[in-house]
Design a protein around this motif. Structure first.
Motif, PDB file in Angstrom:
ATOM      1  N   ARG A 305     134.781  62.973  79.731  1.00 49.33           N
ATOM      2  CA  ARG A 305     135.815  62.105  79.890  1.00 49.33           C
ATOM      3  C   ARG A 305     137.504  62.659  79.275  1.00 49.33           C
ATOM      4  O   ARG A 305     138.524  62.180  79.327  1.00 49.33           O
ATOM      5  CB  ARG A 305     135.685  61.112  79.513  1.00 49.33           C
ATOM      6  N   ARG A 306     137.053  63.102  77.892  1.00 53.25           N
ATOM      7  CA  ARG A 306     137.766  63.801  77.225  1.00 53.25           C
ATOM      8  C   ARG A 306     138.373  65.072  76.594  1.00 53.25           C
ATOM      9  O   ARG A 306     139.079  65.478  76.099  1.00 53.25           O
ATOM     10  CB  ARG A 306     138.189  62.612  76.130  1.00 53.25           C
ATOM     11  N   ASP A 356     138.733  57.988  71.913  1.00 51.73           N
ATOM     12  CA  ASP A 356     139.248  58.478  72.793  1.00 51.73           C
ATOM     13  C   ASP A 356     141.005  58.444  73.896  1.00 51.73           C
ATOM     14  O   ASP A 356     141.531  58.886  74.258  1.00 51.73           O
ATOM     15  CB  ASP A 356     138.053  57.675  74.206  1.00 51.73           C
ATOM     16  N   GLY A 358     142.623  55.919  74.571  1.00 49.40           N
ATOM     17  CA  GLY A 358     142.695  54.735  75.506  1.00 49.40           C
ATOM     18  C   GLY A 358     143.214  55.546  76.974  1.00 49.40           C
ATOM     19  O   GLY A 358     142.098  56.513  77.264  1.00 49.40           O
ATOM     20  N   SER A 360     144.503  58.127  78.349  1.00 49.87           N
ATOM     21  CA  SER A 360     145.043  59.173  78.518  1.00 49.87           C
ATOM     22  C   SER A 360     144.486  60.499  79.571  1.00 49.87           C
ATOM     23  O   SER A 360     143.047  60.249  78.648  1.00 49.87           O
ATOM     24  CB  SER A 360     143.936  59.667  76.780  1.00 49.87           C
ATOM     25  N   ASP A 414     140.963  54.598  81.420  1.00 46.22           N
ATOM     26  CA  ASP A 414     140.060  55.000  79.735  1.00 46.22           C
ATOM     27  C   ASP A 414     138.773  54.646  80.462  1.00 46.22           C
ATOM     28  O   ASP A 414     137.589  54.813  79.847  1.00 46.22           O
ATOM     29  CB  ASP A 414     140.067  54.356  78.929  1.00 46.22           C
TER      30      ASP A 414
END
Length: 483
Positions: A305-306, A356, A358, A360, A414
């Motif tokens: 995810r990030r 994280d 938000g 992004s 997100d």
């Protein structure tokens, strides 16, 4: 010294600056993103209304602070102050003001009004800083490791091979802070050679002071660069003068911060985060900073995810390059600083309750680590000639990924488990949903603006590679000052 060699030396940095600036200024971003819009609203209030409170705009953003009966920017004011000249200039040019429109996200012309101010600010602010940061990183890596190609790999890896590209299209502070770290690091290296240079020390102070004005937590990794500077100054002639020059360089940022606080709050040292509305996590630790969590750090590096390595795969090679810098006696302190500075940024991100970021694409809070990590790419290119084909392929992949991110959506929602695919590669890219200026301002059809960008950027990139090859060749006519 003849003009021709000087022109040859200037050609490569000029082409690098042009390519990076064009790439960042070509694309835009959604002006109503809450974190971005609140900075822009504060700039509009300062310029058009002569006050710092954003009461009229408070219903339009969830990112705000409240003190008494008024709402304010809840961030460090650096990006707002950077936006103010663009807001003022466009106001004089087109006569348009925010109060001429319904203050609504649904109003088309209010959106155009905001987007024009945002685009000019990023083109003359973030894009310029990232381009300067790339040139500074190129010069630092080239001089430290003795390789023009290595310097170019470091610069392109940082500016176009990571989300520094996409975040340079926004009013977020991450890309400018990253650029200012690169500029400060070059100034320290260049200004601590045979003797201390007050001019370079002044520039380092300006850069580090500006970084803190933009993001308060920049003081932490900035302190690593500052301590490295003190280490390199030890025993050098003029060290005391250089330290005073660095402190003088930081004074404008301090004055700007105090001035903004006096206008906004009537007192010099209030921080907007102290009045943040609706984010209870900011009351944990020091404005949301507690201690680094190992699992969060893992997510920041490889999480789908990030994860930084998903959006900048070329950085997989950075640790090996930094290890090489540390192993070499001449660059040991540079390598230690880069590794420690990057680790500081990542650990601070892992300690933040809203780690994280938000909406992004990639770990936005970790972005200031990127130029420091990219030094390792240049070192690896110089030290491992047999790896160059692999390094080049990974760099090209990273640039292609970040072109897609910058052109489509740096604000991935997100709730997306793998943003590099959805919304970027699997959704927006096939549809040609690009946020480039010909599409937005000239109403061109999908892909036409991208084709024009590539038509301009690819020849610039080719000229840059030619200049790098010419610069790397031995000059049989060079005399090094001999008669």
């Amino acid at each position: 010294m003849s003009a021709t060699p000087l022109a040859h030396r200037a050609a490569l940095p000029a082409l690098l600056f042009a390519l990076v600036w064009l790439s960042c200024a070509w694309f835009g971003s959604w002006p109503f993103n809450d974190n971005q819009a609140t900075r822009l609203y504060a700039a509009i209030a300062l310029v058009e209304e002569g006050r710092a409170s954003i009461d009229d705009y408070a219903p339009l953003t969830i990112d705000k602070a409240r003190f008494g009966d008024h709402h304010y920017l809840d961030k460090a004011p650096g990006m707002t102050l950077l936006a103010a000249p663009a807001v003022a200039a466009l106001g004089r040019f087109d006569g348009d003001r925010a109060r001429d429109h319904p203050l609504s996200r649904g109003d088309y012309w209010f959106g155009r009004y905001l987007r024009s101010r945002l685009w000019l600010t990023t083109a003359l602010g973030s894009a310029v800083l990232t381009a300067l940061g790339a040139v500074a990183l190129f010069a630092l890596a080239r001089d430290a490791i003795g390789s023009t190609g290595g310097g170019l790999v470091a610069a392109l890896g940082y500016a176009l091979g990571t989300p520094a590209w996409g975040w340079s299209t926004t009013l977020f502070g991450h890309a400018p802070v990253a650029a200012l770290y690169a500029i400060a690091a070059w100034a320290v290296w260049r200004g601590t050679q045979a003797r201390a240079s007050p001019g370079h020390a002044l520039l380092a102070g300006v850069a580090l002071g500006g970084a803190v004005l933009i993001e308060y937590q920049a003081v932490l990794a900035g302190a690593v660069i500052g301590l490295w500077a003190l280490w390199r100054l030890r025993g050098r002639d003029g060290a005391g003068v250089a330290i005073l020059a660095a402190l003088a360089g930081a004074l404008p940022a301090a004055a700007a911060l105090i001035g903004y606080n006096l206008i906004a709050f009537g007192q010099p040292f209030r921080i907007g985060y102290a009045g943040v509305v609706g984010w209870d996590g900011m009351r944990q630790g020091l404005f949301g900073l507690t201690y680094p969590k190992p699992l969060v750090l893992l997510e920041l590096l490889i999480g789908s995810r990030r994860g930084l390595l998903w959006v900048a795969p070329v950085l997989l090679l950075a640790p090996a390059g930094l290890a090489g810098l540390i192993a070499a006696r001449r660059t040991r302190d540079l390598g230690v600083m880069a590794a420690a500075g990057a680790a500081t940024v990542l650990l601070v991100n892992a300690a933040y309750v809203y780690w994280d970021g938000g909406f992004s694409t990639g770990p936005r809070h970790s972005l200031p680590a990127v130029p420091l990590l990219a030094l390792g790419l240049g070192a690896l290119w110089a030290a491992r000639p047999r790896w160059r084909a692999g390094i080049a392929l990974l760099l090209l992949l990273s640039i292609a990924l970040n072109l897609a991110i910058a052109a489509t959506d740096i604000f991935a929602p997100d709730d997306k488990p793998f943003p590099i695919w959805d919304p970027v590669l699997g959704v927006a890219l096939p549809a040609g949903r690009f946020d480039d200026w010909p599409s937005v301002w000239l109403y061109w059809r999908p892909w036409q603006g991208m084709v024009l960008y590539l038509t301009l950027a690819l020849p610039l990139a080719a000229l840059l590679l030619v200049a790098a090859r010419l610069r790397a060749r031995p000059n049989i006519y060079r005399t090094d000052g001999a008669a």
